[in-house]
Design a protein around this motif. Structure first.
Motif, PDB file in Angstrom:
ATOM      1  N   THR A 165      39.983  50.712  31.286  1.00 50.91           N
ATOM      2  CA  THR A 165      39.801  51.432  32.556  1.00 50.91           C
ATOM      3  C   THR A 165      41.077  52.154  32.994  1.00 50.91           C
ATOM      4  O   THR A 165      41.028  53.318  33.394  1.00 50.91           O
ATOM      5  CB  THR A 165      39.356  50.453  33.665  1.00 50.91           C
ATOM      6  OG1 THR A 165      38.147  49.827  33.236  1.00 50.91           O
ATOM      7  CG2 THR A 165      39.077  51.185  34.964  1.00 50.91           C
ATOM      8  N   GLY A 166      42.200  51.481  32.895  1.00 51.60           N
ATOM      9  CA  GLY A 166      43.472  52.089  33.321  1.00 51.60           C
ATOM     10  C   GLY A 166      43.817  53.328  32.514  1.00 51.60           C
ATOM     11  O   GLY A 166      43.994  54.422  33.084  1.00 51.60           O
TER      12      GLY A 166
ATOM     13  N   LEU B 183      37.915  46.325  30.899  1.00 52.49           N
ATOM     14  CA  LEU B 183      39.015  46.297  31.869  1.00 52.49           C
ATOM     15  C   LEU B 183      40.273  46.920  31.286  1.00 52.49           C
ATOM     16  O   LEU B 183      40.978  47.675  31.954  1.00 52.49           O
ATOM     17  CB  LEU B 183      39.299  44.849  32.299  1.00 52.49           C
ATOM     18  CG  LEU B 183      38.267  44.207  33.226  1.00 52.49           C
ATOM     19  CD1 LEU B 183      38.641  42.764  33.507  1.00 52.49           C
ATOM     20  CD2 LEU B 183      38.148  44.985  34.523  1.00 52.49           C
TER      21      LEU B 183
ATOM     22  N   SER C 181      42.592  45.737  47.317  1.00 53.86           N
ATOM     23  CA  SER C 181      42.361  45.602  45.872  1.00 53.86           C
ATOM     24  C   SER C 181      43.679  45.720  45.108  1.00 53.86           C
ATOM     25  O   SER C 181      43.915  45.027  44.121  1.00 53.86           O
ATOM     26  CB  SER C 181      41.359  46.646  45.385  1.00 53.86           C
ATOM     27  OG  SER C 181      41.967  47.907  45.304  1.00 53.86           O
TER      28      SER C 181
ATOM     29  N   PHE D  22      44.852  42.826  42.628  1.00 53.58           N
ATOM     30  CA  PHE D  22      45.086  43.043  41.193  1.00 53.58           C
ATOM     31  C   PHE D  22      46.500  42.615  40.793  1.00 53.58           C
ATOM     32  O   PHE D  22      46.739  42.194  39.667  1.00 53.58           O
ATOM     33  CB  PHE D  22      44.882  44.515  40.826  1.00 53.58           C
ATOM     34  CG  PHE D  22      43.438  44.943  40.823  1.00 53.58           C
ATOM     35  CD1 PHE D  22      42.431  44.088  40.412  1.00 53.58           C
ATOM     36  CD2 PHE D  22      43.077  46.224  41.228  1.00 53.58           C
ATOM     37  CE1 PHE D  22      41.107  44.474  40.410  1.00 53.58           C
ATOM     38  CE2 PHE D  22      41.747  46.630  41.236  1.00 53.58           C
ATOM     39  CZ  PHE D  22      40.762  45.746  40.825  1.00 53.58           C
TER      40      PHE D  22
ATOM     41  N   VAL E 201      43.104  48.540  38.210  1.00 52.32           N
ATOM     42  CA  VAL E 201      42.802  47.410  37.317  1.00 52.32           C
ATOM     43  C   VAL E 201      43.950  47.144  36.332  1.00 52.32           C
ATOM     44  O   VAL E 201      44.193  45.992  35.948  1.00 52.32           O
ATOM     45  CB  VAL E 201      41.472  47.673  36.559  1.00 52.32           C
ATOM     46  CG1 VAL E 201      41.244  46.630  35.484  1.00 52.32           C
ATOM     47  CG2 VAL E 201      40.308  47.656  37.538  1.00 52.32           C
ATOM     48  N   ARG E 202      44.669  48.219  35.978  1.00 49.76           N
ATOM     49  CA  ARG E 202      45.755  48.042  34.997  1.00 49.76           C
ATOM     50  C   ARG E 202      46.793  47.024  35.467  1.00 49.76           C
ATOM     51  O   ARG E 202      47.480  46.399  34.657  1.00 49.76           O
ATOM     52  CB  ARG E 202      46.424  49.384  34.679  1.00 49.76           C
ATOM     53  CG  ARG E 202      47.247  49.954  35.827  1.00 49.76           C
ATOM     54  CD  ARG E 202      47.821  51.324  35.460  1.00 49.76           C
ATOM     55  NE  ARG E 202      48.754  51.816  36.455  1.00 49.76           N
ATOM     56  CZ  ARG E 202      48.382  52.379  37.608  1.00 49.76           C
ATOM     57  NH1 ARG E 202      47.102  52.491  37.916  1.00 49.76           N
ATOM     58  NH2 ARG E 202      49.299  52.825  38.457  1.00 49.76           N
TER      59      ARG E 202
ATOM     60  N   LEU F   3      46.332  44.160  36.628  1.00 48.57           N
ATOM     61  CA  LEU F   3      45.979  42.777  36.278  1.00 48.57           C
ATOM     62  C   LEU F   3      46.835  42.242  35.135  1.00 48.57           C
ATOM     63  O   LEU F   3      47.069  41.045  35.026  1.00 48.57           O
ATOM     64  CB  LEU F   3      44.500  42.714  35.847  1.00 48.57           C
ATOM     65  CG  LEU F   3      43.447  42.632  36.960  1.00 48.57           C
ATOM     66  CD1 LEU F   3      42.060  42.748  36.359  1.00 48.57           C
ATOM     67  CD2 LEU F   3      43.579  41.324  37.733  1.00 48.57           C
TER      68      LEU F   3
ATOM     69  N   ALA G  96      39.229  51.178  40.782  1.00 50.47           N
ATOM     70  CA  ALA G  96      39.199  51.101  39.308  1.00 50.47           C
ATOM     71  C   ALA G  96      40.561  51.448  38.715  1.00 50.47           C
ATOM     72  O   ALA G  96      40.988  50.869  37.715  1.00 50.47           O
ATOM     73  CB  ALA G  96      38.124  52.031  38.757  1.00 50.47           C
TER      74      ALA G  96
END
Lengths: 231, 104
Positions: free
Chosen positions: B44-45, B41, B15, B19, A83-84, A86, A80
């Motif tokens: 989340t960061g 999304l 992952s 990403f 995810v940043r 992306l 998790a």
């Protein structure tokens, strides 16, 4: 300033990596020391840097595993966190003006927070995007990160016992890294997310549930973001 | 190498690569920033990093000046240079120096 007309080369990428590499070595060294202190072997510590290559995730992985957090929970939390990343590809491509990225599956592995920042800075200063340049920039930073980790893991947990100030400074490297990362992604829209995540983490930590605090803080913040009204 | 540690490293490494690399191959434009999934999304960061900062700094609260000095150094260098690495190093340096002062 006049923009360069020819695409940047691999060697220019390596050159652009020097400031990032100089900063990476001490942070990676402190990761190697932290991993050794937490009981991870040299091979394990090095594998973290070789395969994950993300400072924040690596420090957290060591903390979670050493604290006895379940493997699946740790994996979910660490995934998790990534995810940043992306957002980096599309942002970089916007700045590069839609250049070819056929080999991005190779060099994008090295697209860390700082490499992304350095690449954007180079493009803003007139450098022409190229995949060899990105490979050079990424490899320079990656080499520094992995060698710093190896040095720290070889030095081991007791290496800094005679240097309490250095040991204290390295001990603050992790909160400092997270604070700097937080500042780098701070926006008005994310303030409620950050406030909720921080408040839930504080409350559950004070209640004696540090691992749950971390996970619940992240989840509460993310849900806050999903539920917020459109601006 | 312990198999459980290796499994975790491989899963997180895969992952991490995905990403970073997949947005170059996949069209994520359908993922509207104002859609609920897009907002989840995007949040989340920051949520993860805020929770991590709090969790790592909280045990140091009792130390007073080094923590505040280190944090202020991170803030100052970030706003001056906009570099995560430089801000991190400045924070660690300030923390170490203040810790080394007599009385700490």
């Amino acid at each position: 300033m006049t923009a360069n007309t020819s695409p940047a080369t691999f060697l220019q990428g390596l050159g652009a990596a020097v400031p990032v590499a100089l900063g990476y070595v001490p942070i990676a060294f402190s990761f190697g020391v932290a991993a050794a202190q937490a009981g991870f072997s040299l091979v394990e510590a090095t594998a973290f840097s070789l395969i994950i290559y993300s400072g924040a995730a690596q420090f957290l992985a060591v903390t979670l595993l050493a604290g006895g957090a379940p493997l699946l929970v740790s994996a979910f939390t660490l995934i998790a966190m990534g995810v940043r990343h992306l957002a980096y590809g599309p942002a970089l491509m916007r700045a590069a003006g839609g250049s070819q990225t056929r080999r991005a599956w190779v060099w994008a592995f090295g697209l860390t927070d700082e490499v992304f920042g350095a690449a954007l800075g180079e493009l803003a200063r007139g450098r022409r995007f190229s995949e060899p340049f990105m490979l050079g920039l990424g490899l320079g930073a990656y080499g520094a990160w992995v060698s710093g980790t190896v040095a720290g893991a070889l030095a081991g947990g007791g290496a800094l016992a005679g240097f309490p100030a250095v040991e204290a400074g390295l001990g603050f490297m992790l909160p400092a890294l997270f604070l700097a990362l937080l500042l780098s992604i701070l926006s008005r829209a994310q303030l409620p997310v950050i406030a909720v995540a921080a408040a839930v983490t504080v409350a559950l930590t004070l209640a004696g549930q540090p691992t749950l605090a971390l996970l619940a803080g992240m989840a509460a913040g993310a849900v806050t973001g999903a539920l917020r009204r459109s601006a | 190498m312990r198999p459980d540690v290796l499994a975790l490293i491989l899963a997180v490494g895969a992952s991490s690569w995905a990403f970073r690399a997949l947005p170059f191959r996949l069209d994520l434009s359908g993922l509207s920033p104002e859609g609920r999934l897009g907002r989840l999304l995007a949040a989340t960061g920051p949520a993860a990093i805020a929770a991590l900062f709090v969790a790592s700094a909280l045990p140091m609260l009792g130390q007073g000046a080094p923590l505040w000095g280190g944090s202020l150094a991170v803030l100052a260098v970030w706003y001056a240079r906009r570099s995560v690495v430089l801000a991190t190093l400045a924070g660690a340096l300030a923390y170490g120096l203040i810790s080394a002062m007599p009385g700490w």
